[in-house]
Write an enzyme that holds these catalytic residues in place. Structure first.
Site, PDB file in Angstrom:
ATOM      1  NE  ARG A 191      -4.160  -1.756   0.306  1.00 37.64           N
ATOM      2  CZ  ARG A 191      -4.210  -2.930  -0.349  1.00 37.64           C
ATOM      3  NH1 ARG A 191      -3.239  -3.253  -1.182  1.00 37.64           N
ATOM      4  NH2 ARG A 191      -5.233  -3.743  -0.183  1.00 37.64           N
ATOM      5  CD  GLU A 242      -3.963   2.227  -5.812  1.00 36.28           C
ATOM      6  OE1 GLU A 242      -4.939   1.487  -6.027  1.00 36.28           O
ATOM      7  OE2 GLU A 242      -2.911   1.833  -5.290  1.00 36.28           O
ATOM      8  CG  HIS A 278      -3.823  -1.974  -6.654  1.00 33.94           C
ATOM      9  ND1 HIS A 278      -4.243  -1.216  -5.600  1.00 33.94           N
ATOM     10  CD2 HIS A 278      -3.663  -3.231  -6.150  1.00 33.94           C
ATOM     11  CE1 HIS A 278      -4.341  -1.968  -4.514  1.00 33.94           C
ATOM     12  NE2 HIS A 278      -3.987  -3.205  -4.830  1.00 33.94           N
TER      13      HIS A 278
HETATM   14  N1  LIG Z   1      -0.784  -5.312  -4.998  1.00 39.93           N
HETATM   15  C1  LIG Z   1      -1.766  -6.165  -4.807  1.00 39.93           C
HETATM   16  O1  LIG Z   1      -2.572  -6.409  -5.712  1.00 39.93           O
HETATM   17  C2  LIG Z   1      -1.900  -6.873  -3.501  1.00 39.93           C
HETATM   18  C3  LIG Z   1      -1.427  -6.303  -2.358  1.00 39.93           C
HETATM   19  N2  LIG Z   1      -1.554  -6.952  -1.150  1.00 39.93           N
HETATM   20  C4  LIG Z   1      -1.015  -6.291   0.037  1.00 39.93           C
HETATM   21  O2  LIG Z   1      -0.063  -7.145   0.646  1.00 39.93           O
HETATM   22  C5  LIG Z   1      -0.254  -7.087   2.055  1.00 39.93           C
HETATM   23  C6  LIG Z   1       0.374  -8.290   2.724  1.00 39.93           C
HETATM   24  O3  LIG Z   1      -0.348  -9.461   2.388  1.00 39.93           O
HETATM   25  P1  LIG Z   1       0.003 -10.876   3.059  1.00 39.93           P
HETATM   26  O4  LIG Z   1       1.444 -11.199   2.892  1.00 39.93           O
HETATM   27  O5  LIG Z   1      -1.008 -11.829   2.556  1.00 39.93           O
HETATM   28  O6  LIG Z   1      -0.268 -10.547   4.595  1.00 39.93           O
HETATM   29  P2  LIG Z   1       0.183 -11.396   5.856  1.00 39.93           P
HETATM   30  O7  LIG Z   1      -0.733 -11.003   6.952  1.00 39.93           O
HETATM   31  O8  LIG Z   1       0.321 -12.828   5.515  1.00 39.93           O
HETATM   32  O9  LIG Z   1       1.655 -10.852   6.159  1.00 39.93           O
HETATM   33  C7  LIG Z   1       1.922  -9.574   6.620  1.00 39.93           C
HETATM   34  C8  LIG Z   1       3.191  -9.617   7.477  1.00 39.93           C
HETATM   35  O10 LIG Z   1       3.535  -8.268   7.804  1.00 39.93           O
HETATM   36  C9  LIG Z   1       3.849  -8.222   9.199  1.00 39.93           C
HETATM   37  N3  LIG Z   1       3.549  -6.883   9.683  1.00 39.93           N
HETATM   38  C10 LIG Z   1       2.338  -6.346   9.984  1.00 39.93           C
HETATM   39  N4  LIG Z   1       2.487  -5.071  10.363  1.00 39.93           N
HETATM   40  C11 LIG Z   1       3.803  -4.812  10.307  1.00 39.93           C
HETATM   41  C12 LIG Z   1       4.564  -3.666  10.591  1.00 39.93           C
HETATM   42  N5  LIG Z   1       3.980  -2.537  10.993  1.00 39.93           N
HETATM   43  N6  LIG Z   1       5.902  -3.749  10.443  1.00 39.93           N
HETATM   44  C13 LIG Z   1       6.489  -4.882  10.037  1.00 39.93           C
HETATM   45  N7  LIG Z   1       5.816  -6.007   9.748  1.00 39.93           N
HETATM   46  C14 LIG Z   1       4.488  -5.959   9.879  1.00 39.93           C
HETATM   47  C15 LIG Z   1       2.995  -9.288   9.854  1.00 39.93           C
HETATM   48  O11 LIG Z   1       3.568  -9.705  11.075  1.00 39.93           O
HETATM   49  C16 LIG Z   1       3.004 -10.378   8.783  1.00 39.93           C
HETATM   50  O12 LIG Z   1       4.094 -11.248   8.955  1.00 39.93           O
HETATM   51  C17 LIG Z   1      -1.779  -6.942   2.198  1.00 39.93           C
HETATM   52  O13 LIG Z   1      -2.133  -6.409   3.454  1.00 39.93           O
HETATM   53  C18 LIG Z   1      -2.099  -5.992   1.066  1.00 39.93           C
HETATM   54  O14 LIG Z   1      -1.950  -4.656   1.510  1.00 39.93           O
HETATM   55  C19 LIG Z   1      -2.156  -8.176  -1.061  1.00 39.93           C
HETATM   56  C20 LIG Z   1      -2.648  -8.794  -2.187  1.00 39.93           C
HETATM   57  C21 LIG Z   1      -2.588  -8.180  -3.492  1.00 39.93           C
HETATM   58  O1  LIG Z   2      -4.514  -5.079  -3.075  1.00 38.02           O
HETATM   59  C1  LIG Z   2      -5.199  -6.052  -3.132  1.00 38.02           C
HETATM   60  C2  LIG Z   2      -5.571  -6.839  -2.011  1.00 38.02           C
HETATM   61  O2  LIG Z   2      -6.232  -7.877  -2.210  1.00 38.02           O
HETATM   62  O3  LIG Z   2      -5.252  -6.449  -0.877  1.00 38.02           O
END
Ligand SMILES: NC(=O)C1=CN([C@@H]2O[C@H](COP(=O)(O)OP(=O)(O)OC[C@H]3O[C@@H](n4cnc5c(N)ncnc54)[C@H](O)[C@@H]3O)[C@@H](O)[C@H]2O)C=CC1
Ligand SMILES: O=CC(=O)O
Length: 332
Positions: free
Chosen positions: A247, A276, A294
């Site tokens: 993000r 966005e 995105h």
């Molecule tokens: N560009 C896109 O289309 C997409 C973007 N995303 C983004 O990716 C992010 C991560 O997704 P996942 O890996 O599935 O999440 P997840 O929950 O599996 O992993 C997130 C990790 O970040 C850590 N974390 C949380 N807050 C933190 C902080 N302040 N400082 C350091 N580490 C921190 C957590 O402990 C966890 O290990 C989503 O929240 C979303 O914003 C997700 C899917 C698609």
């Molecule tokens: O940015 C996409 C999401 O699934 O989060």
């Protein structure tokens, strides 16, 4: 808070068009209203939708803030978001109203990690610039000094947020000969660090100082908002690259643009932006950035799987269970 009765066939309102097979299944199972025109809902439309359903299925770009949640009648009991990030939903306000929030983690991991890896390869190797050159008709042909970029193998990748996507990026990075360091809210178990050959950094600052490429893969939350601010961008080396598929609000976007424009960092690969779908004109003018719309999770397979997750969450809630992907405030 007393448990509200859950309707056997809930009225579900979906804010955007979903894959046809997902919509067909939802129409079979629930009393579903689709956004047939696929026009993003403004505040007034969201307010109306939230007043008329038991379950709202928003997408990651619908801002479901405290005011909207507070204005919703008691009928609204579940917000089953289509996507992984939940920063667009005020989880505290939802909790106070007894509204359950779910997301769709896991099914987007590999696709988003692929796109992150694509940016990690594209920016130092100038893929987008090269593609533009060929299309411009001005390519003078191969030369020993043409289109030189930086080698990937042997460099150090620093991952901020070593969850599902961060780990999937780490696995890909190893195959390209990158060494991996990471910062995460909590340190990973020893066996996981070993499996990923990843070195822990307790603080973000040292990770930024030591990395050739930094990849942001943590969610946007109260700790990560503005985490990569002007001071921290200043810690990055002039030959370092920043990749963000999470993000934009985790970075100070104007400070990032200034550092890129002044050559204080070498380049960036971005999939996400502060406003966005608007993208800052100064970013568009830079040649040392690769800009994607995105699209990290945008695969047909991923969208189908996301839809299946949304349906599973609604069904399990309607059956009186705790939905499998319930999001708890403080856990993201
Ligand atoms: N560009 C896109 O289309 C997409 C973007 N995303 C983004 O990716 C992010 C991560 O997704 P996942 O890996 O599935 O999440 P997840 O929950 O599996 O992993 C997130 C990790 O970040 C850590 N974390 C949380 N807050 C933190 C902080 N302040 N400082 C350091 N580490 C921190 C957590 O402990 C966890 O290990 C989503 O929240 C979303 O914003 C997700 C899917 C698609
Ligand atoms: O940015 C996409 C999401 O699934 O989060």
């Amino acid at each position: 808070m007393a448990k509200k009765p859950r309707p056997a066939t809930p009225r579900v309102i979906v804010t955007r068009r979903l894959p046809p097979n997902v919509e067909a299944r939802m129409a079979d199972l629930f009393d579903t209203v689709f956004n047939v025109g696929d026009v993003p809902m403004d505040r007034a439309a969201l307010t109306r939708a939230m007043a008329q359903c038991d379950v709202l299925v928003p997408s990651v770009t619908d801002q479901i803030d405290a005011a909207l949640i507070e204005a919703a009648p008691d009928r609204l009991q579940l917000i089953a978001s289509f996507g992984s990030g939940v920063d667009h939903i005020d989880l505290g306000a939802a909790r106070s109203r007894g509204i359950i929030v779910t997301n769709t983690p896991g099914v987007l991991t590999e696709d988003t990690a692929d796109m992150t890896m694509a940016l990690i390869l594209s920016v130092p190797r100038r893929l987008a610039e090269g593609e533009k050159l060929v299309r411009s008709g001005n390519w003078p042909g191969w030369s020993p000094s043409g289109m030189l970029g930086h080698r990937i193998r042997g460099k150090r990748l620093g991952i901020i947020g070593m969850g599902r996507i961060g780990r999937a990026v780490a696995r890909r990075a190893a195959a390209f000969g990158l060494s991996v360091a990471y910062h995460n809210r909590h340190r990973l178990p020893f066996e996981v660090e070993q499996e990923l050959s990843a070195t822990w950094h307790a603080d973000v600052d040292s990770l930024l100082t030591d990395s050739d490429i930094v990849s942001i893969n943590c969610p946007l939350n109260s700790d990560s908002r503005g985490m990569i601010d002007a001071r921290r961008i200043g810690l990055m080396r002039p030959d370092a690259y920043l990749i963000n598929t999470s993000r934009a609000e985790i970075t100070d976007e104007p400070a990032l643009i200034a550092a890129l424009s002044e050559g204080r960092i070498a380049g960036a690969g971005l999939d996400v932006y502060a406003h966005e779908p608007a993208v800052d004109a100064r970013l568009l003018a830079l040649s040392n950035v690769v800009l994607l719309p995105h699209m990290g999770s945008a695969t047909f397979e991923g969208r189908d799987a996301t839809g299946a997750r949304v349906i599973a969450n609604i069904r399990s809630w309607a059956d009186g269970h705790r939905p499998p992907n319930q999001v708890l405030e403080g856990w993201v």
